[in-house]
Design a protein around this motif. Structure first.
Motif, PDB file in Angstrom:
ATOM      1  N   LEU A  30      60.321   5.296 163.890  1.00  0.00           N
ATOM      2  CA  LEU A  30      61.014   5.957 162.779  1.00  0.00           C
ATOM      3  C   LEU A  30      62.502   6.123 163.072  1.00  0.00           C
ATOM      4  O   LEU A  30      63.341   5.938 162.185  1.00  0.00           O
ATOM      5  CB  LEU A  30      60.369   7.317 162.487  1.00  0.00           C
ATOM      6  CG  LEU A  30      59.002   7.278 161.821  1.00  0.00           C
ATOM      7  CD1 LEU A  30      58.360   8.658 161.855  1.00  0.00           C
ATOM      8  CD2 LEU A  30      59.094   6.755 160.402  1.00  0.00           C
ATOM      9  N   VAL A  31      62.844   6.459 164.307  1.00  0.00           N
ATOM     10  CA  VAL A  31      64.249   6.596 164.686  1.00  0.00           C
ATOM     11  C   VAL A  31      64.957   5.249 164.571  1.00  0.00           C
ATOM     12  O   VAL A  31      66.076   5.157 164.066  1.00  0.00           O
ATOM     13  CB  VAL A  31      64.382   7.182 166.110  1.00  0.00           C
ATOM     14  CG1 VAL A  31      65.787   7.040 166.642  1.00  0.00           C
ATOM     15  CG2 VAL A  31      63.961   8.639 166.121  1.00  0.00           C
ATOM     16  N   ALA A  32      64.293   4.178 165.005  1.00  0.00           N
ATOM     17  CA  ALA A  32      64.895   2.843 164.904  1.00  0.00           C
ATOM     18  C   ALA A  32      65.117   2.456 163.442  1.00  0.00           C
ATOM     19  O   ALA A  32      66.168   1.911 163.085  1.00  0.00           O
ATOM     20  CB  ALA A  32      64.009   1.816 165.600  1.00  0.00           C
ATOM     21  N   GLU A  33      64.164   2.749 162.578  1.00  0.00           N
ATOM     22  CA  GLU A  33      64.313   2.459 161.149  1.00  0.00           C
ATOM     23  C   GLU A  33      65.429   3.294 160.533  1.00  0.00           C
ATOM     24  O   GLU A  33      66.197   2.806 159.708  1.00  0.00           O
ATOM     25  CB  GLU A  33      62.996   2.715 160.406  1.00  0.00           C
ATOM     26  CG  GLU A  33      61.921   1.720 160.721  1.00  0.00           C
ATOM     27  CD  GLU A  33      62.296   0.311 160.285  1.00  0.00           C
ATOM     28  OE1 GLU A  33      62.767   0.123 159.152  1.00  0.00           O
ATOM     29  OE2 GLU A  33      62.122  -0.612 161.106  1.00  0.00           O
ATOM     30  N   TYR A  34      65.518   4.548 160.946  1.00  0.00           N
ATOM     31  CA  TYR A  34      66.590   5.417 160.429  1.00  0.00           C
ATOM     32  C   TYR A  34      67.958   4.898 160.876  1.00  0.00           C
ATOM     33  O   TYR A  34      68.905   4.882 160.091  1.00  0.00           O
ATOM     34  CB  TYR A  34      66.365   6.849 160.913  1.00  0.00           C
ATOM     35  CG  TYR A  34      67.366   7.826 160.362  1.00  0.00           C
ATOM     36  CD1 TYR A  34      67.259   8.284 159.054  1.00  0.00           C
ATOM     37  CD2 TYR A  34      68.419   8.280 161.142  1.00  0.00           C
ATOM     38  CE1 TYR A  34      68.177   9.178 158.541  1.00  0.00           C
ATOM     39  CE2 TYR A  34      69.345   9.168 160.636  1.00  0.00           C
ATOM     40  CZ  TYR A  34      69.215   9.615 159.338  1.00  0.00           C
ATOM     41  OH  TYR A  34      70.144  10.500 158.829  1.00  0.00           O
TER      42      TYR A  34
END
Length: 156
Positions: free
Chosen positions: A116-120
């Motif tokens: 999720l952090v990478a997508e954000y």
């Protein structure tokens, strides 16, 4: 014999204080460090109390980032990721579950938080980058007295 707790990351909560999603900042660096630290925990040296404390923080951060990342897009991949988040958050192990199951759940949350952090990051970096430079239209050249470079420099 060495103390195993000296190599272990500290607990994310103090005095068993429960994190709430509204209290956690949307900080990608802190979230990434939290996920990495949780993935460094080892089953043989981590107590159930520590696993529970880390799980509470990870659940809050996953919820927070899932709201930001997954609720803005409506594609098949997003719906599948949203389903995975919902299933993982709904399947929190109870007190009677084996420590191994709680540990695996903690690792699943940490891996999901990393994703999720990478997508954000991808989404915010795409919004920050400026558009590609374009050539001026032929009409703009005539208005610029034949100079198409900034500052009135002649074309080579």
């Amino acid at each position: 014999m060495t103390d195993p707790s000296t190599n272990r990351p500290s607990e994310p909560t103090a005095n068993g204080v429960d994190f709430r999603v509204t209290e956690l900042p949307l900080d990608i660096e802190t979230a990434a460090r939290t996920a990495d630290a949780a993935l460094q925990l080892r089953l043989g040296t981590t107590t159930r109390r520590e696993i529970n404390a880390w799980t509470v923080e990870l659940r809050g951060r996953v919820s927070l980032f899932a709201e930001e990342v997954l609720d803005h897009q409506h594609s098949t991949a997003t719906r599948a990721a949203r389903w995975e988040v919902d299933q993982l958050l709904a399947s929190t192990p109870g007190d009677g579950v084996l420590v191994f199951s709680a540990y695996q759940h903690l690792r699943d949350l940490a891996r999901l938080l990393r994703w999720l952090v990478a997508e954000y990051r991808k989404r915010t970096e795409a919004a920050v980058t400026s558009p590609l430079p374009t050539r001026p239209s032929p009409g703009a050249l005539a208005e610029n007295n034949g100079h198409d470079l900034p500052g009135g420099h002649p074309r080579p």
